[in-house]
Each structure stands twice: as structure tokens, then as C-alpha cells.
Design a protein around this motif. Structure first.
Motif, PDB file in Angstrom:
ATOM      1  N   ARG A   1       0.629  -1.016  -0.311  1.00 52.87           N
ATOM      2  CA  ARG A   1      -0.377  -0.120   0.245  1.00 52.87           C
ATOM      3  C   ARG A   1       0.916   1.059   0.057  1.00 52.87           C
ATOM      4  O   ARG A   1       1.335   2.007  -0.837  1.00 52.87           O
ATOM      5  CB  ARG A   1      -0.730  -0.299   1.149  1.00 52.87           C
ATOM      6  CG  ARG A   1      -1.764  -0.741   1.443  1.00 52.87           C
ATOM      7  CD  ARG A   1      -2.929  -0.589   2.331  1.00 52.87           C
ATOM      8  NE  ARG A   1      -4.099  -1.758   2.476  1.00 52.87           N
ATOM      9  CZ  ARG A   1      -5.431  -1.650   3.347  1.00 52.87           C
ATOM     10  NH1 ARG A   1      -4.928  -1.284   4.646  1.00 52.87           N
ATOM     11  NH2 ARG A   1      -6.038  -2.565   3.394  1.00 52.87           N
TER      12      ARG A   1
ATOM     13  N   THR B   1       2.272   1.498  -3.416  1.00 54.94           N
ATOM     14  CA  THR B   1       1.251   1.957  -4.212  1.00 54.94           C
ATOM     15  C   THR B   1       1.397   3.720  -4.420  1.00 54.94           C
ATOM     16  O   THR B   1       0.555   4.572  -5.279  1.00 54.94           O
ATOM     17  CB  THR B   1       0.161   0.998  -4.589  1.00 54.94           C
ATOM     18  OG1 THR B   1       0.673  -0.411  -4.771  1.00 54.94           O
ATOM     19  CG2 THR B   1      -1.023   0.793  -5.837  1.00 54.94           C
ATOM     20  N   TRP B   2       0.325   3.726  -3.133  1.00 59.96           N
ATOM     21  CA  TRP B   2       0.201   5.333  -2.800  1.00 59.96           C
ATOM     22  C   TRP B   2       1.449   6.303  -2.479  1.00 59.96           C
ATOM     23  O   TRP B   2       0.815   7.282  -2.866  1.00 59.96           O
ATOM     24  CB  TRP B   2      -0.672   5.446  -1.619  1.00 59.96           C
ATOM     25  CG  TRP B   2      -1.700   3.730  -1.389  1.00 59.96           C
ATOM     26  CD1 TRP B   2      -2.538   3.797  -2.407  1.00 59.96           C
ATOM     27  CD2 TRP B   2      -1.981   4.045  -0.276  1.00 59.96           C
ATOM     28  NE1 TRP B   2      -3.321   2.879  -1.953  1.00 59.96           N
ATOM     29  CE2 TRP B   2      -3.115   2.747  -0.661  1.00 59.96           C
ATOM     30  CE3 TRP B   2      -2.578   3.919   1.052  1.00 59.96           C
ATOM     31  CZ2 TRP B   2      -3.877   2.180   0.167  1.00 59.96           C
ATOM     32  CZ3 TRP B   2      -2.769   3.256   1.789  1.00 59.96           C
ATOM     33  CH2 TRP B   2      -4.003   2.513   0.611  1.00 59.96           C
TER      34      TRP B   2
ATOM     35  N   ILE C   1       3.836   6.691  -0.575  1.00 59.70           N
ATOM     36  CA  ILE C   1       3.556   7.138   1.070  1.00 59.70           C
ATOM     37  C   ILE C   1       5.163   7.308   1.198  1.00 59.70           C
ATOM     38  O   ILE C   1       5.344   5.749   1.281  1.00 59.70           O
ATOM     39  CB  ILE C   1       2.844   6.440   1.789  1.00 59.70           C
ATOM     40  CG1 ILE C   1       0.792   6.933   1.338  1.00 59.70           C
ATOM     41  CG2 ILE C   1       3.133   7.413   3.875  1.00 59.70           C
ATOM     42  CD1 ILE C   1       0.374   6.286   2.185  1.00 59.70           C
TER      43      ILE C   1
ATOM     44  N   TYR D   1       0.695   6.610   7.004  1.00 59.04           N
ATOM     45  CA  TYR D   1      -0.125   5.007   6.413  1.00 59.04           C
ATOM     46  C   TYR D   1      -1.684   5.620   6.558  1.00 59.04           C
ATOM     47  O   TYR D   1      -2.299   5.676   6.148  1.00 59.04           O
ATOM     48  CB  TYR D   1       0.757   4.132   7.307  1.00 59.04           C
ATOM     49  CG  TYR D   1      -0.356   3.018   6.972  1.00 59.04           C
ATOM     50  CD1 TYR D   1      -1.182   2.932   5.530  1.00 59.04           C
ATOM     51  CD2 TYR D   1      -0.864   2.398   8.053  1.00 59.04           C
ATOM     52  CE1 TYR D   1      -1.722   1.717   5.253  1.00 59.04           C
ATOM     53  CE2 TYR D   1      -1.308   1.220   7.641  1.00 59.04           C
ATOM     54  CZ  TYR D   1      -1.629   0.929   6.147  1.00 59.04           C
ATOM     55  OH  TYR D   1      -2.982  -0.011   6.019  1.00 59.04           O
TER      56      TYR D   1
ATOM     57  N   GLY E   1      -2.859   9.062   4.800  1.00 62.46           N
ATOM     58  CA  GLY E   1      -2.933   7.561   2.973  1.00 62.46           C
ATOM     59  C   GLY E   1      -3.709   6.896   3.182  1.00 62.46           C
ATOM     60  O   GLY E   1      -4.886   6.923   2.115  1.00 62.46           O
TER      61      GLY E   1
ATOM     62  N   ASP F   1      -7.777   8.678   3.106  1.00 68.75           N
ATOM     63  CA  ASP F   1      -7.594   9.656   1.721  1.00 68.75           C
ATOM     64  C   ASP F   1      -8.442   8.585   0.644  1.00 68.75           C
ATOM     65  O   ASP F   1      -8.821   9.251  -0.199  1.00 68.75           O
ATOM     66  CB  ASP F   1      -5.821  10.261   1.120  1.00 68.75           C
ATOM     67  CG  ASP F   1      -5.876  11.265   1.986  1.00 68.75           C
ATOM     68  OD1 ASP F   1      -6.846  11.898   2.410  1.00 68.75           O
ATOM     69  OD2 ASP F   1      -4.768  11.399   1.890  1.00 68.75           O
ATOM     70  N   GLN F   2      -7.776   7.510   0.625  1.00 62.29           N
ATOM     71  CA  GLN F   2      -8.230   6.312  -0.550  1.00 62.29           C
ATOM     72  C   GLN F   2      -9.475   5.859   0.058  1.00 62.29           C
ATOM     73  O   GLN F   2     -10.153   6.058  -0.784  1.00 62.29           O
ATOM     74  CB  GLN F   2      -7.307   4.953  -0.148  1.00 62.29           C
ATOM     75  CG  GLN F   2      -5.765   5.097  -0.550  1.00 62.29           C
ATOM     76  CD  GLN F   2      -5.218   5.067  -2.267  1.00 62.29           C
ATOM     77  OE1 GLN F   2      -6.491   4.655  -3.070  1.00 62.29           O
ATOM     78  NE2 GLN F   2      -5.261   6.780  -2.185  1.00 62.29           N
TER      79      GLN F   2
ATOM     80  N   ARG G   1     -11.386   8.909  -1.957  1.00 59.54           N
ATOM     81  CA  ARG G   1     -11.116   9.291  -3.403  1.00 59.54           C
ATOM     82  C   ARG G   1     -12.518   7.846  -3.850  1.00 59.54           C
ATOM     83  O   ARG G   1     -12.560   8.135  -5.061  1.00 59.54           O
ATOM     84  CB  ARG G   1     -10.208   8.848  -3.122  1.00 59.54           C
ATOM     85  CG  ARG G   1      -8.644  10.420  -2.859  1.00 59.54           C
ATOM     86  CD  ARG G   1      -7.348   9.920  -3.094  1.00 59.54           C
ATOM     87  NE  ARG G   1      -6.947  10.742  -3.197  1.00 59.54           N
ATOM     88  CZ  ARG G   1      -4.964  10.188  -3.091  1.00 59.54           C
ATOM     89  NH1 ARG G   1      -5.207   9.246  -3.211  1.00 59.54           N
ATOM     90  NH2 ARG G   1      -4.771  11.330  -2.457  1.00 59.54           N
ATOM     91  N   LYS G   2     -12.340   7.282  -2.935  1.00 58.84           N
ATOM     92  CA  LYS G   2     -13.091   5.441  -3.186  1.00 58.84           C
ATOM     93  C   LYS G   2     -14.533   5.965  -2.570  1.00 58.84           C
ATOM     94  O   LYS G   2     -15.285   5.258  -3.170  1.00 58.84           O
ATOM     95  CB  LYS G   2     -12.812   4.360  -3.211  1.00 58.84           C
ATOM     96  CG  LYS G   2     -11.287   4.166  -3.424  1.00 58.84           C
ATOM     97  CD  LYS G   2     -10.982   2.758  -3.185  1.00 58.84           C
ATOM     98  CE  LYS G   2      -9.479   2.805  -3.091  1.00 58.84           C
ATOM     99  NZ  LYS G   2      -9.265   2.290  -4.438  1.00 58.84           N
TER     100      LYS G   2
END
Length: 440
Positions: free
Chosen positions: A118, A121-122, A124, A196, A199, A202-203, A206-207
Motif C-alpha cells: 500500500r 502503491t500510494w 507514501i 500510513y 493515506g 484519503d483512499q 477517493r473511492k
């Protein structure tokens, strides 16, 4: 690293919160809302569940009593490592059998890998460091136990660990007069958990997931084909619910929770930044996350900015005198274990609640007799990896992509109620006294 004034440091819930940019504020729930699923708790487990559900097109909200990271997810030591249970591997094998113990250990490793993936990918930067973790023998006789543990792990789980004697510890920068050897396990890493967590939140946003801050759930009841979750200024109706409050969960939400978990305190100190000369004076230059071999363990690590984090277990009562005594005891232990740093100030100190269960294992699954209500809780002080993966698994149970039998048996058992729940902190105090005697 973000610099803040001393006043801001004192107001922050932890070093992690003080070291990050200002937290995004999620609005409070006002009025009534309808969602497919409501998640209680904006920590690793709750946000992971919400992210998975939102990505699948499910309308989901997260109800948080304070703000993202207010609970243990933002107050821990930043050890993304094996754990989640107070049972040793030997006890896991005796209770569940060797194959299920292997499955549970593989699950823990998968959680560590998931967090690392994660972050990558993000994109961070969470100040990650440490390749695995080390347990340090605080008595000479404990080194024999660590050697036996290494052999057992290799024979039964295929884990290639490393045993270090006193000379090897000193050579590799684990300086401390009270350490007589160590066992290094090659899984896990250290991080800033708040970086973490922000982040992860935020995911969720966003979803399409909704996070409500300052919205504690005060009551939960059945309302037709849905569950009703009451907050101070409104309520949510949802077909599914995920309980992810861990040590910060209310025992009355739902009533089934009463007496089934036991929150205890963990104290953490973070020193000021130290010079290389100060580090060399103690002989501790390793960035590997560490703990000692006590039952009431200490956990510690040198961070990338050259501060030293030192944590302790053992606090039970959340009163001002008890907390003050816990922090004082932690500082005394720090000075005893690292005497060269006796005059190095603790610039930050805080505490968080560790969630224990009578089973001594987590629970990820549907609550008996409560259709559509799932729990993902009980990490026993090691929740970064376990909670992250388990939150997703709880979402999978709701979506039907995960079956209960797909999970390790150690996660499938609902929490048993402690006998005489109102007295459970008192008899734990007796156990802690006994543990302290055994640790000498």
C-alpha cells in the motif's frame, strides 16, 4: 520533518500527530443518513474495511468518535510486525493444530506485505526502516529459550531466524548492559503509523466512502431490515455494520460487547534528537525495531531522525494518578536499560489502549445472533498489519468474496465474556504483579 512549537507538541496526541501536516477535518454527522454499511472506528481495520467496500461500489460510512487516528492506530509504536495474539507459537499449535498455526502465521506475514505494498502503491513516505525485528534476552537464561525458539520456528514454520550472542549484539549496534543475546526474525518493518493512516483515509474518501468525525455511536438497535446507529446529532441506518473500535470500543455498542474485551494501557516516550556521539556512548546505533524477553515487555527503536522511541506494557487503570505513575515507571525503565541516555529528555510522551480478549486471539467474523454485524478487533498490541488485512477480510465477508472458513481458525472464534466483567481489571492487576515477579 515538520517542525512544531512546544505548545503544539503538548497538544498533539502523539509524536506521530505532531510530526505530520495538519489533519484533515471530517465533518460531524448531522441529521439522518442511509448507507449499505456503517463502520465504527477510523483506525486501520475500519478504514481498510471501508476502502474495500467503497471500491466494490458499496455505499459506506465510517463513524469515528474523535478523528482519524485518535485511537490506538495513531498512538502505537509504529511496529508493522508479526503478532495479534498473546499466544506463543507453541500455544497456537496446541490449541489449533500445526497446519492452522501455519495458516495464521502466513496471514500475519500477508498483513505485513499488504501494508508495504500500500505504501509503495500510494507513494507514501512513512519513514520506513528496519528489516525485521529482534527480541533481546534480558536475562542470560533467556538466550537458551530464544535458541530453542529459533530451532522450533525453522523446523515447523520454515522461518530462518538468526540468534545473536552478546558479542554479536554489541558489534551490530544493540548496546545495552541488560541484553545478553537476541533472536532476529526477518519479517516486518517500522514506520510512522499516522502517515500510513492518513493515506488510508484519503483512499477511503477517493473511492467514495464517507468519514464522519466527532460522531461517536451511542446506541445500536434493529430498525426493520436495517441496523440503526445513533449519534449525538443524528443516526445512520445500514444493512451491515463493522465493529472496528478495538480498545476504544463502547461496551454498550452493541450490548453483546459487554465484558468481552479488556483495554489496557501502553506508554510511549520519544526522546529529543540525539547526536551520533550520544548514540555511540550507549552503543545503540541499530535501526532494527526491538523488544525484550519480558512478559510485560518493553519495545523500542532508533528512528531515522535519531530520536529514540521507548514503550512499555503494564498500565491498567486510566486515571490521572495511574497514568502519571505509568509514565514515570516507563522513564525509569528507560534510564535503567539505557544508562548513557539518562539525561536525554523525553520530548513526547503519550499512551494508547491495547485491546485484549479472553481468547487471547483476534476475532474477525459475524457476531452470533446479529445478522449483518461483523467484528474486526482484538490485536493484543500488534495491530498495524493484522488490522489492515483483517479489515479487508471483514469487508470480504460482507461482500461474499470471503467465507468464514477461509480465515485462520485463530480468527474465527467470537470473543468469550470475561468472568465477573466488572472485576476484570482487578484480577488482571494480580496477573501483572505475578508477571512482574516472573520477569525479574
Amino acid at each position: 520533518m515538520l517542525q512544531k512549537t512546544q505548545d503544539q507538541r503538548q497538544l498533539a496526541g502523539s509524536y506521530w500527530e505532531a510530526s505530520r501536516p495538519a489533519l484533515r477535518t471530517d465533518r460531524q454527522l448531522m441529521g439522518n443518513a442511509l448507507f449499505d454499511v456503517a463502520v465504527i472506528g477510523a483506525g486501520f481495520a475500519g478504514l481498510s474495511a471501508a476502502m474495500k467496500l467503497a471500491a466494490a461500489g458499496v455505499s459506506v460510512c465510517v463513524l469515528e468518535a474523535e478523528h482519524v487516528g485518535y485511537g490506538a492506530s495513531g498512538r502505537n509504536g509504529g511496529f508493522c510486525c508479526l503478532g495479534g495474539t498473546k499466544l506463543s507459537v507453541h500455544q497456537l499449535v496446541r490449541r489449533f493444530g500445526l497446519e492452522e498455526a501455519r495458516k495464521f502465521l502466513a496471514y500475519q506475514v500477508a498483513g505485513i506485505n499488504q501494508v508495504a505494498q500500500r505504501l509503495e502503491t500510494w507513494g507514501i513516505d512513512a519513514d520506513c526502516h528496519s528489516k525485521g525485528e529482534i527480541t533481546l534476552a534480558h536475562r542470560p537464561k533467556d538466550l537458551d529459550g530464544l535458541r530453542a525458539e529459533a530451532a522450533y520456528l525453522k523446523e515447523n514454520f520454515g522461518i530462518k531466524s538468526q540468534v545473536l550472542d552478546k558479542a554479536a549484539l554489541d558489534e551490530e549496534g544493540y548496546g545495552g548492559p541488560g541484553f545478553h543475546g537476541g533472536l532476529h526474525i526477518p519479517y516486518g518493518f517500522a514506520l510512522n503509523p499516522m502517515a500510513y493512516l492518513y493515506g488510508l483515509a484519503d483512499q477511503v474518501r477517493r473511492k467514495g466512502g464517507r468519514i464522519y468525525g466527532k460522531s461517536p455511536v451511542n446506541g445500536m438497535s434493529r430498525d426493520g431490515d436495517r441496523w440503526r446507529l445513533d449519534t449525538e446529532h443524528g443516526f445512520v441506518r445500514a444493512k451491515g455494520v463493522v465493529l472496528a473500535g478495538n480498545g476504544y470500543a463502547k461496551e454498550t455498542v452493541p450490548k453483546w460487547m459487554h465484558g468481552r474485551t479488556l483495554p489496557v494501557m501502553s506508554s510511549i516516550h520519544v526522546t529529543r534528537q540525539m547526536s551520533e556521539d550520544e548514540l555511540s556512548a550507549q552503543g545503540w546505533t541499530s535501526e532494527t525495531m526491538a523488544s525484550d524477553s519480558r512478559i510485560l515487555l518493553h519495545y523500542f527503536r532508533l528512528m531515522p531522525d535519531r530520536r529514540f522511541l521507548f514503550g512499555t506494557r503494564g498500565g491498567i487503570f486510566e486515571t490521572e494518578p495511574s497514568l502519571k505513575a505509568m509514565h514515570k515507571r516507563a522513564r525509569q525503565d528507560f534510564e535503567s536499560m539505557f544508562p548513557a541516555w539518562e539525561n536525554v529528555e523525553s520530548e513526547y510522551q503519550w499512551y494508547g489502549r491495547v485491546c485484549l480478549s479472553r481468547n487471547l486471539t483476534p476475532f474477525v467474523g459475524e457476531i452470533p445472533g446479529m445478522d449483518g454485524v461483523y467484528a474486526a478487533m482484538g490485536w493484543h498490541g500488534s495491530g498495524i498489519a493484522m488490522a489492515s488485512l483483517s479489515g479487508e477480510k471483514a469487508a470480504g465477508l460482507i461482500l461474499g468474496t470471503v467465507r468464514p472458513e477461509d480465515l485462520p481458525a485463530a480468527l474465527q472464534q467470537p470473543f468469550k465474556r470475561f468472568p465477573l466483567p466488572s472485576l476484570r481489571k482487578l484480577y488482571l492487576q494480580g496477573a501483572y504483579w505475578w508477571y512482574g515477579y516472573q520477569d525479574r
